[in-house]
Design a protein around this motif. Structure first.
Motif, short mmCIF file in Angstrom:
data_model
loop_
_atom_site.label_atom_id
_atom_site.label_comp_id
_atom_site.label_asym_id
_atom_site.label_seq_id
_atom_site.Cartn_x
_atom_site.Cartn_y
_atom_site.Cartn_z
N ILE A 102 0.87 -1.18 0.00
CA ILE A 102 0.00 0.00 0.00
C ILE A 102 0.90 1.22 0.00
O ILE A 102 1.60 1.50 0.97
CB ILE A 102 -0.93 0.02 1.24
CG1 ILE A 102 -1.79 -1.24 1.27
CG2 ILE A 102 -1.79 1.27 1.23
CD1 ILE A 102 -2.58 -1.40 2.56
N TYR A 103 0.92 1.96 -1.08
CA TYR A 103 1.86 3.07 -1.22
C TYR A 103 1.24 4.36 -0.70
O TYR A 103 0.15 4.76 -1.11
CB TYR A 103 2.26 3.25 -2.69
CG TYR A 103 3.20 4.40 -2.93
CD1 TYR A 103 4.51 4.33 -2.49
CD2 TYR A 103 2.76 5.56 -3.57
CE1 TYR A 103 5.38 5.39 -2.69
CE2 TYR A 103 3.61 6.61 -3.79
CZ TYR A 103 4.92 6.53 -3.35
OH TYR A 103 5.78 7.58 -3.55
N THR A 104 1.93 5.00 0.24
CA THR A 104 1.48 6.27 0.81
C THR A 104 2.27 7.41 0.18
O THR A 104 3.48 7.30 -0.02
CB THR A 104 1.70 6.29 2.34
OG1 THR A 104 1.03 5.17 2.92
CG2 THR A 104 1.15 7.57 2.95
N ASN A 105 1.59 8.50 -0.14
CA ASN A 105 2.26 9.65 -0.73
C ASN A 105 3.42 10.10 0.16
O ASN A 105 3.27 10.27 1.37
CB ASN A 105 1.24 10.79 -0.89
CG ASN A 105 1.84 11.98 -1.61
OD1 ASN A 105 2.62 12.73 -1.04
ND2 ASN A 105 1.48 12.13 -2.87
N VAL A 106 4.58 10.30 -0.46
CA VAL A 106 5.78 10.65 0.29
C VAL A 106 5.60 11.96 1.05
O VAL A 106 6.07 12.10 2.18
CB VAL A 106 7.00 10.76 -0.66
CG1 VAL A 106 8.21 11.29 0.09
CG2 VAL A 106 7.31 9.42 -1.27
N TYR A 107 4.90 12.91 0.49
CA TYR A 107 4.70 14.19 1.15
C TYR A 107 3.96 14.00 2.48
O TYR A 107 4.28 14.65 3.48
CB TYR A 107 3.91 15.14 0.26
CG TYR A 107 3.50 16.42 0.97
CD1 TYR A 107 4.43 17.43 1.20
CD2 TYR A 107 2.20 16.59 1.45
CE1 TYR A 107 4.07 18.58 1.88
CE2 TYR A 107 1.83 17.73 2.13
CZ TYR A 107 2.77 18.73 2.33
OH TYR A 107 2.41 19.87 3.02
N ILE A 108 2.98 13.10 2.48
CA ILE A 108 2.21 12.85 3.71
C ILE A 108 3.13 12.26 4.79
O ILE A 108 3.08 12.66 5.96
CB ILE A 108 1.03 11.89 3.42
CG1 ILE A 108 0.04 12.56 2.47
CG2 ILE A 108 0.34 11.48 4.72
CD1 ILE A 108 -1.09 11.64 2.04
N ILE A 109 3.98 11.32 4.39
CA ILE A 109 4.91 10.71 5.35
C ILE A 109 5.87 11.76 5.90
O ILE A 109 6.12 11.84 7.10
CB ILE A 109 5.69 9.56 4.69
CG1 ILE A 109 4.73 8.45 4.24
CG2 ILE A 109 6.74 8.99 5.64
CD1 ILE A 109 5.40 7.32 3.49
N GLU A 110 6.43 12.58 4.99
CA GLU A 110 7.38 13.61 5.41
C GLU A 110 6.73 14.58 6.40
O GLU A 110 7.30 14.89 7.46
CB GLU A 110 7.87 14.39 4.20
CG GLU A 110 8.77 13.61 3.27
CD GLU A 110 9.12 14.43 2.03
OE1 GLU A 110 8.85 15.65 2.02
OE2 GLU A 110 9.65 13.84 1.08
N HIS A 111 5.56 15.08 6.04
CA HIS A 111 4.88 16.07 6.88
C HIS A 111 4.57 15.50 8.26
O HIS A 111 4.79 16.15 9.28
CB HIS A 111 3.60 16.53 6.20
CG HIS A 111 2.74 17.42 7.07
ND1 HIS A 111 3.04 18.74 7.32
CD2 HIS A 111 1.61 17.14 7.78
CE1 HIS A 111 2.13 19.26 8.13
NE2 HIS A 111 1.25 18.30 8.43
N SER A 112 4.07 14.26 8.28
CA SER A 112 3.70 13.64 9.55
C SER A 112 4.94 13.42 10.42
O SER A 112 4.92 13.73 11.62
CB SER A 112 2.99 12.30 9.28
OG SER A 112 2.68 11.67 10.49
N LEU A 113 6.01 12.90 9.82
CA LEU A 113 7.23 12.67 10.59
C LEU A 113 7.79 13.96 11.16
O LEU A 113 8.13 14.03 12.35
CB LEU A 113 8.29 12.00 9.70
CG LEU A 113 8.20 10.49 9.53
CD1 LEU A 113 9.22 10.01 8.50
CD2 LEU A 113 8.42 9.78 10.86
N GLU A 114 7.90 14.99 10.34
CA GLU A 114 8.47 16.26 10.80
C GLU A 114 7.65 16.85 11.93
O GLU A 114 8.19 17.35 12.92
CB GLU A 114 8.56 17.23 9.63
CG GLU A 114 9.63 16.86 8.61
CD GLU A 114 9.61 17.72 7.37
OE1 GLU A 114 10.63 17.82 6.69
OE2 GLU A 114 8.53 18.31 7.08
#
Length: 303
Positions: free
Chosen positions: A267-279
């Motif tokens: 299940i591929y999650t948009n990289v921007y969403i992962i980046e924003h959430s992590l930061e």
């Protein structure tokens, strides 16, 4: 010949491991092998030992549990359940008497190995070697896989399926390691060693993401968190700020979930969403640990 090799190599495999023997009985072979482990503890089968079992597993950094079946059946079940609740993948060895074999059949699947008591002195070293060599081999294979991948210049691979297939095994090891770290954090363990382990695992995971152009931007975020943990001196933290480690556990859980979604369930999650959430979540955790009030980050943001 094989027994000699087991005896020769066991010290190398056990030198950074912990072993726990749960028994009211003396076992000569345990007295022989325990000196090879970094920590070795025997606890009697008592309600008090059961109550404090989690603390024993945490503080002695136990990797292998040897359990004596010579106990009340209900007590045996309680010990097994508590160990599994601490670490579902804990290596457990059961020592039994042949005449009482029926009383533990309902829990036999929970053990890595079972040994009849009269044979213990002959084969315990061999069985410990087998258990510890598996985890040692998996760790070495994980490192070798990453090394081969870099040599083959996979870093620029464009095909997402190829990337996911290549790093699925490494990701699974990382997921298991993150689960173990989070279990220890939630059990109340807080040590420089555990924080270092968390930092090193984040570096490993960042290396995975560096190996694909579309995922590479996640790597610096994980590396930054790793560096923060490396520089963190937990002895200087205020007691009120220690809740920040609950947030660290939640973040590691979320990273583990992302790896599972991506490399196992595909299940591929948009990289921007992962980046924003992590930061966002990392900032919130840092503020909590350092006692900095933050109006912009009132709750964790999971992807």
């Amino acid at each position: 010949m094989k027994q000699k090799l087991y005896e020769e190599f066991l010290p190398h495999l056990a030198k950074d491991k912990g072993i726990l023997f749960l028994s009211n009985n003396h076992l000569d072979i345990f007295e022989t092998v325990k000196k090879e482990f970094s920590s070795a503890v025997q606890r009697n089968i008592t309600p008090s030992a059961l109550e404090h079992l989690s603390n024993t597993l945490i503080h002695s950094k136990i990797d292998v549990v040897i359990m004596d079946a010579d106990m009340d059946n209900e007590m045996l079940v309680h010990f097994v359940e508590k160990i599994k609740s601490y670490d579902l993948s804990m290596n457990m060895i059961l020592i039994y008497d042949e005449k009482n074999v029926k009383q533990f059949l309902h829990v036999v699947d929970d053990f890595s190995i079972i040994i009849e008591r009269n044979k213990c002195s002959k084969i315990l070293i061999e069985k410990l070697f087998m258990i510890l060599s598996v985890s040692f081999t998996l760790e070495k294979l994980s490192i070798e896989t990453k090394h081969i991948s870099k040599e083959n210049n996979i870093a620029g691979m464009g095909d997402m399926d190829e990337f996911l297939d290549t790093y699925e095994g490494v990701a699974l090891f990382s997921i298991e390691d993150l689960s173990s770290i989070c279990t220890k954090l939630r059990s109340g363990e807080l040590s420089e060693e555990l924080i270092t382990e968390s930092s090193n695992k984040l570096k490993d995971i960042s290396n995975i993401f560096e190996n694909h152009d579309r995922m590479r931007s996640i790597a610096p975020i994980l590396q930054t968190l790793s560096l923060f943990l490396d520089s963190l001196d937990i002895s200087t933290l205020e007691p009120s700020s220690l809740k920040g480690f609950d947030y660290l556990s939640a973040i590691l859980d979320d990273v583990s979930g992302a790896l599972l979604n991506m490399f196992v369930d595909r299940i591929y999650t948009n990289v921007y969403i992962i980046e924003h959430s992590l930061e966002s979540n990392i900032d919130f955790m840092k503020n909590s640990l350092l006692g900095i009030a933050s109006e912009s980050c009132s709750e964790l943001d999971f992807f």
